[in-house]
Every structure is written in C-alpha cells, then in structure tokens.
Write a protein that holds these residues in place. Structure first.
Motif, mmCIF file in Angstrom:
data_model
loop_
_atom_site.group_PDB
_atom_site.id
_atom_site.type_symbol
_atom_site.label_atom_id
_atom_site.label_comp_id
_atom_site.label_asym_id
_atom_site.label_seq_id
_atom_site.Cartn_x
_atom_site.Cartn_y
_atom_site.Cartn_z
ATOM 1 N N VAL A 14 0.930 -1.146 -0.012
ATOM 2 C CA VAL A 14 -0.122 -0.056 -0.076
ATOM 3 C C VAL A 14 0.572 1.128 0.183
ATOM 4 C CG1 VAL A 14 -1.751 1.277 1.531
ATOM 5 C CG2 VAL A 14 -1.870 -1.246 1.062
ATOM 6 N N VAL A 15 1.914 1.242 0.797
ATOM 7 C CA VAL A 15 2.876 2.362 0.823
ATOM 8 C C VAL A 15 3.449 2.500 -0.587
ATOM 9 C CG1 VAL A 15 5.058 3.282 1.790
ATOM 10 C CG2 VAL A 15 3.453 2.383 3.169
ATOM 11 N N MET A 16 3.833 1.538 -1.252
ATOM 12 C CA MET A 16 4.390 1.434 -2.493
ATOM 13 C C MET A 16 3.285 1.949 -3.560
ATOM 14 S SD MET A 16 6.585 -1.894 -2.534
ATOM 15 C CE MET A 16 6.957 -2.145 -4.467
ATOM 16 N N ILE A 17 2.428 1.828 -3.460
ATOM 17 C CA ILE A 17 1.239 2.315 -4.207
ATOM 18 C C ILE A 17 0.919 3.961 -4.038
ATOM 19 C CG2 ILE A 17 -1.369 2.376 -4.743
ATOM 20 C CD1 ILE A 17 -1.335 -0.665 -4.579
ATOM 21 N N ILE A 22 1.850 9.409 -5.730
ATOM 22 C CA ILE A 22 2.699 10.761 -5.419
ATOM 23 C C ILE A 22 3.633 11.267 -6.721
ATOM 24 C CG2 ILE A 22 3.978 12.073 -3.739
ATOM 25 C CD1 ILE A 22 2.787 10.529 -1.428
ATOM 26 N N LEU A 23 4.461 10.153 -6.955
ATOM 27 C CA LEU A 23 5.309 10.178 -8.127
ATOM 28 C C LEU A 23 4.653 10.692 -9.508
ATOM 29 C CD1 LEU A 23 8.576 10.228 -8.290
ATOM 30 C CD2 LEU A 23 8.320 7.588 -9.026
ATOM 31 N N PHE A 24 3.613 9.882 -9.724
ATOM 32 C CA PHE A 24 2.957 10.228 -11.036
ATOM 33 C C PHE A 24 2.219 11.556 -10.932
ATOM 34 C CE2 PHE A 24 -0.986 9.908 -13.246
ATOM 35 C CZ PHE A 24 -0.470 9.717 -14.528
ATOM 36 N N ARG A 25 1.807 11.987 -9.610
ATOM 37 C CA ARG A 25 1.044 13.383 -9.631
ATOM 38 C C ARG A 25 2.092 14.547 -9.609
ATOM 39 N NH1 ARG A 25 -3.482 14.170 -11.438
ATOM 40 N NH2 ARG A 25 -3.932 15.621 -9.711
ATOM 41 N N ASN A 26 3.182 14.140 -9.188
ATOM 42 C CA ASN A 26 4.343 15.478 -9.065
ATOM 43 C C ASN A 26 5.662 15.107 -9.902
ATOM 44 O OD1 ASN A 26 2.701 16.788 -7.184
ATOM 45 N ND2 ASN A 26 3.709 15.797 -5.358
ATOM 46 N N PRO A 27 5.626 14.857 -11.046
ATOM 47 C CA PRO A 27 6.700 14.463 -11.924
ATOM 48 C C PRO A 27 7.813 15.497 -11.838
ATOM 49 C CG PRO A 27 5.119 15.161 -13.308
ATOM 50 C CD PRO A 27 4.417 15.422 -12.143
ATOM 51 N N ASP A 28 7.685 16.583 -11.331
ATOM 52 C CA ASP A 28 8.797 17.672 -11.131
ATOM 53 C C ASP A 28 10.002 17.276 -10.364
ATOM 54 O OD1 ASP A 28 7.398 19.185 -12.846
ATOM 55 O OD2 ASP A 28 6.488 20.237 -11.457
ATOM 56 N N VAL A 29 9.599 16.524 -9.173
ATOM 57 C CA VAL A 29 10.673 15.904 -8.207
ATOM 58 C C VAL A 29 10.784 14.420 -8.446
ATOM 59 C CG1 VAL A 29 10.113 17.746 -6.441
ATOM 60 C CG2 VAL A 29 8.977 15.793 -6.347
ATOM 61 N N ALA A 34 12.414 9.210 -6.876
ATOM 62 C CA ALA A 34 12.456 7.913 -7.350
ATOM 63 C C ALA A 34 13.883 7.252 -6.959
ATOM 64 C CB ALA A 34 12.523 7.619 -8.993
ATOM 65 N N ALA A 35 14.855 7.870 -6.864
ATOM 66 C CA ALA A 35 16.211 7.448 -6.391
ATOM 67 C C ALA A 35 16.141 7.438 -4.976
ATOM 68 C CB ALA A 35 17.329 8.723 -6.625
ATOM 69 N N MET A 36 15.762 8.296 -4.356
ATOM 70 C CA MET A 36 15.394 8.191 -2.689
ATOM 71 C C MET A 36 14.715 6.918 -2.609
ATOM 72 S SD MET A 36 17.395 10.333 -1.489
ATOM 73 C CE MET A 36 16.999 10.136 0.208
ATOM 74 N N ILE A 37 13.613 6.591 -3.157
ATOM 75 C CA ILE A 37 12.756 5.382 -2.698
ATOM 76 C C ILE A 37 13.531 4.313 -2.914
ATOM 77 C CG2 ILE A 37 10.779 3.865 -3.546
ATOM 78 C CD1 ILE A 37 9.177 6.775 -4.023
ATOM 79 N N LEU A 38 14.133 4.167 -4.199
ATOM 80 C CA LEU A 38 14.892 2.844 -4.472
ATOM 81 C C LEU A 38 16.171 2.904 -3.561
ATOM 82 C CD1 LEU A 38 15.245 0.714 -6.589
ATOM 83 C CD2 LEU A 38 16.722 2.139 -7.769
ATOM 84 N N TYR A 152 8.985 4.575 -14.283
ATOM 85 C CA TYR A 152 9.117 3.881 -12.644
ATOM 86 C C TYR A 152 7.911 3.960 -11.912
ATOM 87 C CZ TYR A 152 11.573 3.791 -8.341
ATOM 88 O OH TYR A 152 11.706 3.308 -7.086
ATOM 89 N N CYS A 153 6.896 4.776 -12.144
ATOM 90 C CA CYS A 153 5.667 4.474 -11.310
ATOM 91 C C CYS A 153 5.013 3.378 -11.559
ATOM 92 C CB CYS A 153 4.656 5.694 -11.914
ATOM 93 S SG CYS A 153 5.171 7.382 -11.225
#
Length: 178
Positions: A14-17, A22-29, A34-38, A152-153
């Motif tokens: 659920v956290v990954m989803i 969040i990543l899909f809605r804010n592609p600027d960061v 993504a590097a931090m999540i990974l 990545y999303c």
C-alpha cells in the motif's frame, strides 16, 4: 508465510502504491524522489538480510553468501540514495540498469523454475519481462522526463500489486504424521 510477514507485505504494498501515485502526480521531483525511494528500499532490504544472517544464516550452509548479499545490497542502497544530487542522466542510467538487471534475474529464475516443473514459473517470467520492457522503454524515451517517471511509477505499482497478491496466497505446509 507468517501472519506478521503477510501484514508487512500488505502495508508495504500500500505504501508503494501511495508513493507511485505521489510520484505520478508530481513529476517535477520525480527522478530525485525515485532515487531516494529505491535507495531507502535497498537499504532496508540490506538491513533485513543482515538481521537474517546474524539470527540464522551464519549457522547454515551458504550463510556467508547471505552476508555478502546483505553487504552488497546495503552498499547499493546507500549509493542509490546518494545519487539524488547527481545530474538526471546518471540517475536515469542507474535506474535503467537496476530494472534491466532485476528483470533479467526474474526471467532466468522463472525459466529455472519451469525446468523443475514448478507451477509458479509464469509469474516470475511475467514480472521479469515487465521490468525488462520498462527498462527498454526508458532507453527509447531517455530524453523525456515524464515518460521516465511514468515508467518508474508503473514498475513501483506493479511490484506493489505483486507483493499484495503474494500476501494473500496460501502457503504450502508439510505435515509429518505417524
């Protein structure tokens, strides 16, 4: 699979989803996030392997392999988290290499399971093919930032769904009776 690991897989899925959304809605960061999540997920996985080594694997045959894997994944996670300050191309190439490698490993693992006539081989081949196709798509769209974030999303959401499904799958239990 124990009850606590099932709950952990559901919560982490659920956290990954949520992170994928969040990543899909804010592609600027996106790439830095993504590097931090990974990096954080690899770091936590390395800690888990270290715990497994010190609690059980050091007494097993091949336990040293678990230790080497733990140290490698831990270093890999710290390196990935440190990459968030680097230019975009390095982060993209790193994520691309990660997905291509994990996709190839899953495909080979599934083919090995097929050779042993395991009924679960298709899931590994499908997951590996999906990861590998995402990596190829990232190569094609390497100049488009939003397409890379979308790739990545998709892989993050796919991994989350697979994790949640595996939490609800029945575990085979062998009973030894008189």
């Amino acid at each position: 699979m124990s009850r606590t690991s099932r709950v952990f897989n559901i919560v982490s899925g659920v956290v990954m989803i949520i992170c994928s959304w969040i990543l899909f809605r804010n592609p600027d960061v996106g790439l830095e996030f993504a590097a931090m999540i990974l990096g954080i997920s690899l770091f936590l996985s390395g800690i888990h392997y270290l715990y497994y080594y010190f609690s059980m694997a050091r007494h097993m045959v091949g336990g040293r392999y678990v230790l080497f894997t733990a140290v490698f994944i831990l270093d890999f996670g710290m390196f990935t988290a440190a990459l968030s300050d680097f230019p975009r191309l390095y982060v993209v190439m790193y994520l691309l290499g990660y997905h291509a490698f994990t996709g190839l490993i899953n495909i080979l693992r599934g083919l090995e399971a097929k050779r042993y006539k395991s009924p679960d081989y298709s899931r590994n081949v499908l997951a590996g093919s999906f990861d590998f196709l995402i990596a190829l798509g990232c190569i094609v769209f390497i100049r488009r930032r939003k397409m890379l974030i979308l790739g990545y999303c998709l892989t993050l959401a796919w991994s989350a769904v697979i994790r949640i499904i595996s939490a609800f799958r029945r575990t085979a239990v062998i009973h030894i009776g008189p």
